[in-house]
Design a protein around this motif. Structure first.
Motif, PDB file in Angstrom:
ATOM      1  N   HIS A 244       0.840  -1.188   0.000  1.00 52.16           N
ATOM      2  CA  HIS A 244       0.000   0.000   0.000  1.00 52.16           C
ATOM      3  C   HIS A 244       0.883   1.249   0.000  1.00 52.16           C
ATOM      4  CE1 HIS A 244      -3.137  -2.829   1.259  1.00 52.16           C
ATOM      5  NE2 HIS A 244      -4.005  -1.917   0.834  1.00 52.16           N
TER       6      HIS A 244
ATOM      7  N   VAL B  30      -4.683   9.379  -1.210  1.00 52.25           N
ATOM      8  CA  VAL B  30      -5.450   8.135  -1.153  1.00 52.25           C
ATOM      9  C   VAL B  30      -4.524   6.977  -0.795  1.00 52.25           C
ATOM     10  CG1 VAL B  30      -6.892   6.533  -2.459  1.00 52.25           C
ATOM     11  CG2 VAL B  30      -7.075   9.007  -2.882  1.00 52.25           C
TER      12      VAL B  30
ATOM     13  N   ASP C 249      -3.746   3.414  -1.139  1.00 49.38           N
ATOM     14  CA  ASP C 249      -4.211   2.499  -2.177  1.00 49.38           C
ATOM     15  C   ASP C 249      -3.228   1.346  -2.338  1.00 49.38           C
ATOM     16  OD1 ASP C 249      -5.832   1.491  -4.118  1.00 49.38           O
ATOM     17  OD2 ASP C 249      -5.519   3.122  -5.554  1.00 49.38           O
ATOM     18  N   GLU C 250      -3.690   0.269  -2.936  1.00 54.61           N
ATOM     19  CA  GLU C 250      -2.821  -0.868  -3.236  1.00 54.61           C
ATOM     20  C   GLU C 250      -2.102  -0.614  -4.555  1.00 54.61           C
ATOM     21  OE1 GLU C 250      -3.011  -5.768  -3.266  1.00 54.61           O
ATOM     22  OE2 GLU C 250      -4.792  -4.569  -2.801  1.00 54.61           O
TER      23      GLU C 250
END
Length: 326
Positions: free
Chosen positions: A2, A16, A18-19
């Motif tokens: 992440h 954000v 996020d992956e």
């Protein structure tokens, strides 16, 4: 893994968690499993779309981190998997893993834990390169630091005092000035209520500051030059007060003074390696001996980086705001 991404420029909400794909260490690089990163003003500019990473750098924000080496790329020697390190980055610190050139690594200093070390690389390298390698601050001289309670400021106070200089600072509240005094600052100027040129001249018997470390740029340019001593050196490292200003070259000539302006992120790798090596030689022993320490305002979960950015935008912090990885 992440990481904090910025799908579209904007306010803190643009960040954000996020992956994203895991990075791979290239030639001469190591992969760090990140324990913590720290928030810098440059990260806020990147979030707003004003400060893109250099070519080939990670697109994620974060100019420093600490953690443990997870893998070695080809050609790396002197480091091992599992070593606790901190690192100067061109980007990518707001992530669970980051690849970094081995020349930009530093061991976690004696006396600090691995998370605390994340507060050091950017400020130590910025201050040492500008105040000492370029401006050549010497024992007995006077250093003026604008934004004395910031991460840069708190490091500059400590390093200057460690080498025997006198330190003046500007800050916007009594509380922040009190923190600066506790770190060793000798001359305290509330920029909201006092004229720093007058205060520096008064405190130095009219001589002025030998070195000024400036984050404001255009807004303070004329007054900074007026505040310099003969043979003074002005080091500009930020543009919080604008990029274009007028300069009376006659005053500069009359003082035989010099102005330098540098950024750290875009420097070539060999220059960063040289700065990191100098910091390891000169600053790390001071940290290990307890003469210099990172000043950490708070720790915030990395996934909540937006809240950390809000803290910096409101200037309610003293020292560094850390982002702690899961």
């Amino acid at each position: 893994m992440h990481a904090i991404t910025i799908p579209e420029p904007g306010g803190p909400e643009a960040l954000v968690w996020d992956e994203v794909p895991d990075p791979e260490p290239g030639e001469g690089e190591v992969l760090i499993e990140v324990a913590a990163s720290a928030v810098n003003r440059a990260d806020l500019l990147q979030r707003l779309g004003y400060y893109d990473p250099p070519p080939s750098a990670s697109p994620y924000p974060g100019l420093e981190c600490s953690g443990r080496i997870a893998a070695l790329g080809p050609g790396v020697s002197g480091w091992a998997v599992g070593d606790e390190v901190c690192a100067l980055l061109s980007g990518g610190g707001y992530a669970e893993k980051v690849a970094v050139p081995a020349g930009q690594l530093l061991p976690v200093p004696t006396g600090l834990d691995v998370r605390q070390a994340a507060a050091l690389p950017e400020v130590a390298c910025t201050v040492w390169s500008n105040v000492f390698m370029i401006a050549h601050l010497r024992p007995g001289e006077t250093l003026l630091v604008h934004g004395g309670s910031s991460g840069i400021g708190t490091m500059a106070i400590q390093l200057a005092k460690a080498v025997g200089a006198k330190v003046a600072v500007t800050a916007g509240s009594k509380e922040k000035l009190d923190h600066c005094a506790a770190l060793g600052a000798d001359i305290l100027v509330n920029y909201r209520e006092q004229d720093f040129v007058e205060e520096i001249k008064r405190a130095t018997d009219g001589a002025g500051a030998d070195v000024i470390l400036d984050i404001m740029g255009a807004k303070y340019l004329e007054r900074n030059v007026n505040a310099l001593a003969v043979n003074g050196r002005l080091a500009i490292i930020g543009l919080q007060g604008g990029a274009k200003g007028e300069l009376n070259i006659g005053v500069l000539l009359g003082k035989r003074a010099a102005i330098s302006a540098t950024s750290l992120r875009a420097r070539p790798a060999d220059e960063k390696t040289a700065i990191v090596a100098a910091v390891r030689e000169h600053v790390w022993p001071l940290v290990a001996a307890g003469h210099v320490r990172p000043v950490i305002d708070r720790e915030v979960p990395m996934s909540e980086a937006a809240a950390a950015h809000q803290v910096l935008e409101e200037s309610g912090h003293v020292g560094k705001v850390l982002l702690v990885a899961p």
